[in-house]
Design a protein around this motif. Structure first.
Motif, PDB file in Angstrom:
ATOM      1  N   TYR A   6       0.843  -1.201   0.000  1.00  0.00           N
ATOM      2  CA  TYR A   6       0.000   0.000   0.000  1.00  0.00           C
ATOM      3  C   TYR A   6       0.874   1.245   0.000  1.00  0.00           C
ATOM      4  O   TYR A   6       1.910   1.303   0.662  1.00  0.00           O
ATOM      5  CB  TYR A   6      -0.919   0.012   1.232  1.00  0.00           C
ATOM      6  CG  TYR A   6      -1.933   1.128   1.215  1.00  0.00           C
ATOM      7  CD1 TYR A   6      -3.085   1.019   0.457  1.00  0.00           C
ATOM      8  CD2 TYR A   6      -1.727   2.287   1.963  1.00  0.00           C
ATOM      9  CE1 TYR A   6      -4.029   2.041   0.433  1.00  0.00           C
ATOM     10  CE2 TYR A   6      -2.665   3.316   1.950  1.00  0.00           C
ATOM     11  CZ  TYR A   6      -3.806   3.182   1.185  1.00  0.00           C
ATOM     12  OH  TYR A   6      -4.717   4.186   1.154  1.00  0.00           O
ATOM     13  N   ASN A   8       0.196   5.595   0.096  1.00  0.00           N
ATOM     14  CA  ASN A   8      -0.711   6.734   0.157  1.00  0.00           C
ATOM     15  C   ASN A   8      -0.274   7.830  -0.806  1.00  0.00           C
ATOM     16  O   ASN A   8       0.924   8.055  -0.984  1.00  0.00           O
ATOM     17  CB  ASN A   8      -0.714   7.332   1.573  1.00  0.00           C
ATOM     18  CG  ASN A   8      -1.951   6.900   2.330  1.00  0.00           C
ATOM     19  OD1 ASN A   8      -2.922   6.453   1.745  1.00  0.00           O
ATOM     20  ND2 ASN A   8      -1.910   7.045   3.638  1.00  0.00           N
ATOM     21  N   SER A  32      -1.844   6.586   7.902  1.00  0.00           N
ATOM     22  CA  SER A  32      -3.126   5.900   7.806  1.00  0.00           C
ATOM     23  C   SER A  32      -3.527   5.750   6.342  1.00  0.00           C
ATOM     24  O   SER A  32      -2.763   6.060   5.427  1.00  0.00           O
ATOM     25  CB  SER A  32      -4.175   6.686   8.589  1.00  0.00           C
ATOM     26  OG  SER A  32      -5.410   6.016   8.591  1.00  0.00           O
ATOM     27  N   THR A  33      -4.751   5.282   6.128  1.00  0.00           N
ATOM     28  CA  THR A  33      -5.249   5.074   4.767  1.00  0.00           C
ATOM     29  C   THR A  33      -5.755   6.387   4.165  1.00  0.00           C
ATOM     30  O   THR A  33      -6.039   7.355   4.879  1.00  0.00           O
ATOM     31  CB  THR A  33      -6.394   4.051   4.773  1.00  0.00           C
ATOM     32  OG1 THR A  33      -7.447   4.541   5.614  1.00  0.00           O
ATOM     33  CG2 THR A  33      -5.914   2.717   5.311  1.00  0.00           C
ATOM     34  N   TYR A  34      -5.903   6.390   2.860  1.00  0.00           N
ATOM     35  CA  TYR A  34      -6.346   7.602   2.169  1.00  0.00           C
ATOM     36  C   TYR A  34      -7.781   7.955   2.539  1.00  0.00           C
ATOM     37  O   TYR A  34      -8.147   9.135   2.593  1.00  0.00           O
ATOM     38  CB  TYR A  34      -6.227   7.382   0.658  1.00  0.00           C
ATOM     39  CG  TYR A  34      -6.579   8.602  -0.141  1.00  0.00           C
ATOM     40  CD1 TYR A  34      -5.753   9.722  -0.160  1.00  0.00           C
ATOM     41  CD2 TYR A  34      -7.765   8.635  -0.888  1.00  0.00           C
ATOM     42  CE1 TYR A  34      -6.083  10.840  -0.897  1.00  0.00           C
ATOM     43  CE2 TYR A  34      -8.101   9.752  -1.627  1.00  0.00           C
ATOM     44  CZ  TYR A  34      -7.261  10.857  -1.630  1.00  0.00           C
ATOM     45  OH  TYR A  34      -7.588  11.974  -2.356  1.00  0.00           O
ATOM     46  N   SER A  35      -8.628   6.957   2.805  1.00  0.00           N
ATOM     47  CA  SER A  35     -10.022   7.239   3.171  1.00  0.00           C
ATOM     48  C   SER A  35     -10.087   8.022   4.479  1.00  0.00           C
ATOM     49  O   SER A  35     -10.907   8.934   4.630  1.00  0.00           O
ATOM     50  CB  SER A  35     -10.809   5.932   3.292  1.00  0.00           C
ATOM     51  OG  SER A  35     -10.235   5.104   4.295  1.00  0.00           O
ATOM     52  N   ASP A  36      -9.224   7.671   5.445  1.00  0.00           N
ATOM     53  CA  ASP A  36      -9.196   8.430   6.700  1.00  0.00           C
ATOM     54  C   ASP A  36      -8.727   9.861   6.457  1.00  0.00           C
ATOM     55  O   ASP A  36      -9.236  10.812   7.065  1.00  0.00           O
ATOM     56  CB  ASP A  36      -8.267   7.743   7.705  1.00  0.00           C
ATOM     57  CG  ASP A  36      -8.875   6.480   8.287  1.00  0.00           C
ATOM     58  OD1 ASP A  36     -10.116   6.401   8.315  1.00  0.00           O
ATOM     59  OD2 ASP A  36      -8.115   5.591   8.699  1.00  0.00           O
TER      60      ASP A  36
END
Length: 448
Positions: A6, A8, A32-36
């Motif tokens: 992964y 970002n 963290s993830t892109y959605s967060d």
């Protein structure tokens, strides 16, 4: 964050600013993830937009309240005559801009506090009753903020319609004020005329008598007397004499009442001037119906449904971040945030045992143990206890040493009341010491 599975996208400077506004932790969000990252960017954008709308609404409300009140009637006449009208008051506009920025900053910080202090609920999409109960104070504050923002924006949106209705309101108010003002002055003028009626009636009576005598004199002089030709005969002269006498009485009457007549005329002129001032004042008062309250009232009368819709829209914008956080499903950011918080607590010796006991109301409470505080408290207690024991030992040792000194040199500690030293003679058999000759029998011993 970049791993073998992964990677970002690199966050922009603007996105990081939105994170800061929403209260997000940049260190955790970057890992963290892109959605967060998008969630907290959107949340920060909503908070910033609310602050900007509050600044505009506050500035417009300030200008509406403190700007010089315009007369809608004159405004429309001015527009009709010149085709252009610019009612902007520059000093008030500057003050309104300053106040708007200040008000927007206040709402921005309050809104940011509400969003950042709202918990994430139970980590599911469902909003439970307990979550709503916990968020109720923040919901109330958000609702109040939404109302304060929506009303100024609402009257600005309907400005043209409000101005047209305001014109009618001011016109009707001015007419009502004028009717009441004229009636009030008419009553006062009637009282003044009543006071002047006696004098005027007498003058009019004299003038009627003079007019009759003039008519009779003209008649007599035109046809002559006894069939003679035209001319002034005895009867005409009598009419003239009577006319002159009446005119003399009238002049004397006017002379005697001149001061009173002048005073009444002066008061009448003054009253007419007061009437003109009052009518102008009524115009100013009717123009004063141009405040924030009157405009809000007119907007509710014109379109109550649309007004309610706009208020609900701003409430939705204001309360969305709160409900958003209650409905938020926990993601990697939330778990990493909890992990860091636990690590910080562990590093500082803080232990929390969840649902450890129930309070008097039956609610489960957490037990918080501060190990670092307990350690320092225990150490401090032992130090104080050791100091206490050492102090006691010092006093006991000093006491023993002083006893030995007294035993070794007792005569240095014993004197008479007169300050004379009494030598002490020790007996081998341990009996009481014997006084030397010359010492007084009744002397008492004291310790120095």
């Amino acid at each position: 964050m970049e791993t073998s599975f992964y990677k970002n996208p690199r966050p922009s400077w603007l996105m990081r600013q939105f994170w800061k506004i929403s209260g997000g932790d940049r260190y955790i969000l970057e890992r963290s993830t892109y959605s967060d990252q998008v969630k907290y960017t959107c949340m920060g954008g909503i908070v910033l937009a609310t602050g900007a709308m509050a600044a505009l609404a506050g500035g417009y409300a300030f200008y509406t309240i403190f700007a010089p009140k315009g007369d809608a009637i004159d405004d429309i006449k001015t527009i009709a005559a010149s085709g252009h009208y610019d009612p902007t008051d520059i000093p008030t506009l500057i003050l309104a801009t300053i106040f708007g920025l200040f008000w927007g900053a206040i709402i921005f910080n309050i809104d940011r506090f509400i969003v950042t202090s709202t918990g994430k609920g139970d980590g599911t999409e469902a909003i439970t009753r307990q979550e709503l109960k916990s968020a109720l104070p923040r919901l109330i504050m958000g609702t109040i903020i939404a109302f304060t923002i929506s009303k100024p924006v609402e009257i600005r949106m309907f400005k043209s319609e409000i101005d047209a209705q305001l014109y009618q309101t001011q016109l009707e108010a001015q007419k009502q004020y004028e009717i009441k003002t004229r009636k009030n002055f008419e009553d006062r003028i009637k009282d003044l005329d009543k006071e002047n009626s006696g004098i005027q009636n007498n003058i009019e009576h004299y003038m009627k008598v003079i007019a009759v005598k003039d008519s009779l004199w003209n008649l007599e002089t035109s046809k002559g007397q006894g069939g003679r030709g035209q001319g002034e005969g005895p009867m005409a002269r009598s009419y003239k004499a009577e006319r002159d006498r009446v005119e003399g009485e009238m002049n004397r009457f006017i002379s005697l009442n001149k001061s009173k007549i002048d005073d009444i005329q002066k008061r009448r002129t003054q009253m007419n001037g007061e009437l003109e001032i009052a009518l102008k004042k009524n115009k100013t008062v009717s123009a004063g119906l141009d405040g924030l309250l009157e405009r809000i009232k007119i907007s509710h009368e014109l379109a109550p449904g649309i007004s309610l819709f706009i208020t609900l829209l701003f409430m939705a914008i204001e309360l969305t971040p709160i409900f958003f956080k209650l409905m938020l499903i926990k993601g990697p950011y939330d778990y990493m945030e909890e992990n860091i918080k636990d690590l910080v607590k562990a590093q500082n010796g803080i232990e929390i045992q969840h649902d450890y006991y129930k309070d008097k109301e039956g609610l489960e409470r957490d037990l918080v143990i501060h190990h670092e505080v307990d350690r320092m408290t225990s150490m401090k207690v032992r130090v104080v206890q050791a100091q206490k024991e050492l102090n006691e030992y010092i006093i006991d040792s000093w006491k023993t040493k002083q006893k030995e000194a007294i035993d070794n040199n007792l005569e240095a500690y014993v004197t008479t009341l007169t300050g004379e030293t009494i030598p002490v003679v020790e007996n081998d058999n341990g009996q009481e010491p014997v006084k030397e000759e010359g010492a007084q029998k009744d002397n008492r011993f004291t310790l120095s």
